[in-house]
Scaffold this motif. Structure first.
Motif, PDB file in Angstrom:
ATOM      1  N   SER A 166      -8.165  -7.724 -22.075  1.00 33.25           N
ATOM      2  CA  SER A 166      -9.247  -8.505 -21.476  1.00 33.25           C
ATOM      3  C   SER A 166      -9.347  -8.259 -19.977  1.00 33.25           C
ATOM      4  CB  SER A 166      -9.033  -9.995 -21.731  1.00 33.25           C
ATOM      5  OG  SER A 166     -10.029 -10.761 -21.088  1.00 33.25           O
ATOM      6  N   SER A 167     -10.554  -7.957 -19.515  1.00 29.06           N
ATOM      7  CA  SER A 167     -10.767  -7.693 -18.094  1.00 29.06           C
ATOM      8  C   SER A 167     -11.674  -8.734 -17.431  1.00 29.06           C
ATOM      9  CB  SER A 167     -11.391  -6.302 -17.899  1.00 29.06           C
ATOM     10  OG  SER A 167     -12.637  -6.221 -18.584  1.00 29.06           O
ATOM     11  N   TYR A 168     -12.133  -9.731 -18.202  1.00 29.02           N
ATOM     12  CA  TYR A 168     -13.101 -10.690 -17.654  1.00 29.02           C
ATOM     13  C   TYR A 168     -12.887 -12.047 -18.308  1.00 29.02           C
ATOM     14  CZ  TYR A 168     -17.658 -12.578 -16.168  1.00 29.02           C
ATOM     15  OH  TYR A 168     -18.660 -13.329 -15.603  1.00 29.02           O
ATOM     16  N   LEU A 169     -13.042 -13.109 -17.496  1.00 29.23           N
ATOM     17  CA  LEU A 169     -12.901 -14.456 -18.031  1.00 29.23           C
ATOM     18  C   LEU A 169     -13.728 -15.434 -17.212  1.00 29.23           C
ATOM     19  CD1 LEU A 169     -10.946 -16.326 -15.967  1.00 29.23           C
ATOM     20  CD2 LEU A 169      -9.180 -14.858 -16.924  1.00 29.23           C
ATOM     21  N   LEU A 170     -13.938 -16.602 -17.787  1.00 25.81           N
ATOM     22  CA  LEU A 170     -14.479 -17.759 -17.088  1.00 25.81           C
ATOM     23  C   LEU A 170     -13.382 -18.812 -17.041  1.00 25.81           C
ATOM     24  CD1 LEU A 170     -17.457 -18.071 -16.026  1.00 25.81           C
ATOM     25  CD2 LEU A 170     -17.173 -16.278 -17.747  1.00 25.81           C
ATOM     26  N   MET A 171     -13.144 -19.380 -15.860  1.00 23.15           N
ATOM     27  CA  MET A 171     -12.098 -20.373 -15.677  1.00 23.15           C
ATOM     28  C   MET A 171     -12.696 -21.739 -15.369  1.00 23.15           C
ATOM     29  SD  MET A 171      -8.779 -20.345 -13.150  1.00 23.15           S
ATOM     30  CE  MET A 171      -9.749 -20.027 -11.687  1.00 23.15           C
ATOM     31  N   LYS A 172     -12.277 -22.743 -16.139  1.00 22.80           N
ATOM     32  CA  LYS A 172     -12.708 -24.113 -15.887  1.00 22.80           C
ATOM     33  C   LYS A 172     -11.614 -24.863 -15.146  1.00 22.80           C
ATOM     34  CE  LYS A 172     -12.043 -27.773 -18.344  1.00 22.80           C
ATOM     35  NZ  LYS A 172     -11.936 -28.707 -19.486  1.00 22.80           N
ATOM     36  N   THR A 173     -12.008 -25.464 -14.024  1.00 22.49           N
ATOM     37  CA  THR A 173     -11.130 -26.391 -13.313  1.00 22.49           C
ATOM     38  C   THR A 173     -11.885 -27.704 -13.146  1.00 22.49           C
ATOM     39  OG1 THR A 173     -11.910 -25.640 -11.125  1.00 22.49           O
ATOM     40  CG2 THR A 173      -9.950 -24.544 -12.048  1.00 22.49           C
ATOM     41  N   MET A 174     -11.162 -28.749 -12.767  1.00 24.68           N
ATOM     42  CA  MET A 174     -11.774 -30.062 -12.557  1.00 24.68           C
ATOM     43  C   MET A 174     -11.221 -30.676 -11.279  1.00 24.68           C
ATOM     44  SD  MET A 174     -11.835 -31.714 -16.409  1.00 24.68           S
ATOM     45  CE  MET A 174     -10.050 -31.553 -16.656  1.00 24.68           C
ATOM     46  N   ASN A 175     -12.067 -31.454 -10.607  1.00 25.81           N
ATOM     47  CA  ASN A 175     -11.579 -32.152  -9.416  1.00 25.81           C
ATOM     48  C   ASN A 175     -10.891 -33.450  -9.828  1.00 25.81           C
ATOM     49  OD1 ASN A 175     -13.635 -34.016  -9.932  1.00 25.81           O
ATOM     50  ND2 ASN A 175     -14.961 -33.271  -8.293  1.00 25.81           N
ATOM     51  N   VAL A 176     -10.561 -34.283  -8.864  1.00 29.25           N
ATOM     52  CA  VAL A 176      -9.748 -35.465  -9.131  1.00 29.25           C
ATOM     53  C   VAL A 176     -10.463 -36.476 -10.023  1.00 29.25           C
ATOM     54  CG1 VAL A 176     -10.485 -36.742  -7.077  1.00 29.25           C
ATOM     55  CG2 VAL A 176      -8.182 -37.120  -8.026  1.00 29.25           C
TER      56      VAL A 176
END
Length: 334
Positions: A166-176
């Motif tokens: 895999s050479s590509y991804l989408l990353m989900k993060t969240m704030n507080v």
């Protein structure tokens, strides 16, 4: 490989520390975020075929939707199809959408809140943002030489094999408070490194210095990834807990073009799930004939200038400067 030296001084634990490694960004970039869909956003949505969706509800993992399942009602509202609403339990939760156009490196991220209304899932928009093309360029995501359909993906694949391909991804993060953000990541060869059982390393490459994902991780360490293998219909969902490391021994794993990243995201306690994407099967985005050609879509620099400075004289005067900056960034991917 086994994890090396885990001393606390190898980790970034505050925004003050982070800004010593990632300089503050020009405040004009705050204007790149719009509260609604303007004509440039609508244009990109019209050309898109894939939409990555992420939700703050932990019971609703990230997924890839077909653009046909996402309908713009107006500049502040998007409606998801009844088939999606039926299988999603989240209601009133934060969510993010990332629109991808085949053959085009930049994309559109939309943040908001999803609510069930009758048989539909209504997405109320809070902010929109055009993402640059660096992640797609690093991964060679839309290689125009590809003219074959998705490779045979009937054989089982292990997470380690997927990570290597895999050479590509989408990353989900969240704030507080749980508001979601989606960020594309791409790299030559592989975008994530396995450094031990259920532990991953994601190098932080040069970006716009806003560092939203990194700042979120400092406050909320829950992270999800949706990983792709170009030219296949396979996806891998990864969830885990993240921290930010500057361990040079680990960063050496991610050297590209003799350049070591300053920081990396370290994910622990990872869970993996591999599946075939029906949206990719339906839309066939890897086919060269499906790609949007240069000139069919407004240039990223022109759209970004309009977002930051409007479409009047100032916006038009800004476009050449933004264009020069974008070209410089694309020449210096590492």
């Amino acid at each position: 490989m086994a994890i090396v030296d885990n001393r606390k001084d190898q980790f970034i634990t505050s925004e003050a520390q982070l800004r010593q490694r990632v300089p503050a960004y020009p405040k004009i970039l705050d204007k790149r975020i719009r509260p609604e869909l303007d004509r440039y956003c609508l244009e990109l949505i019209n050309f898109s075929t894939l939409v990555i969706a992420a939700y703050s509800d932990s019971n609703c993992p990230m997924e890839i939707l077909s653009a046909k399942d996402v309908v713009v009602a107006d500049g502040n509202t998007i409606v998801l199809s009844p088939s999606i609403a039926m299988r999603l339990t989240c209601d009133g939760c934060y969510a993010s959408l990332y629109f991808m156009v085949p053959g085009v490196g930049h994309g559109l991220r939309v943040n908001g809140v999803v609510q069930h209304h009758d048989s539909q899932l209504v997405f109320k928009i809070k902010s929109t943002y055009l993402h640059c093309a660096r992640a797609a360029a690093r991964s060679d995501l839309w290689n125009n030489e590809r003219e074959q359909g998705p490779a045979n993906t009937t054989s089982p694949m292990l997470p380690e094999q997927f990570l290597a391909a895999s050479s590509y991804l989408l990353m989900k993060t969240m704030n507080v408070v749980g508001e979601t953000e989606l960020s594309p990541r791409g790299d030559q060869g592989r975008v994530v490194y396995s450094i031990g059982q259920s532990r991953l390393l994601i190098p932080e490459r040069p970006g716009n210095k806003v560092a939203v994902s990194l700042r979120n991780i400092l406050k909320n360490n829950k992270v999800e990834l949706l990983m792709l293998i170009p030219e296949t219909d396979l996806i891998m969902h990864v969830s885990g807990h993240a921290s930010i490391t500057e361990n040079k021994q680990l960063l050496d794993l991610a050297i590209v073009n003799n350049k070591r990243p300053k920081l990396a995201i370290l994910m622990d306690q990872c869970c993996f799930f591999i599946a075939q994407s029906h949206a990719i099967q339906q839309t066939k985005p890897w086919l060269n004939e499906r790609h949007v050609r240069p000139g069919e879509l407004t240039r990223f620099s022109k759209a970004l200038s309009a977002h930051m400075s409007g479409e009047g004289f100032i916006g038009k005067a800004t476009t050449p400067f933004v264009d020069a900056i974008v070209k410089k960034d694309m020449r210096n991917l590492y």
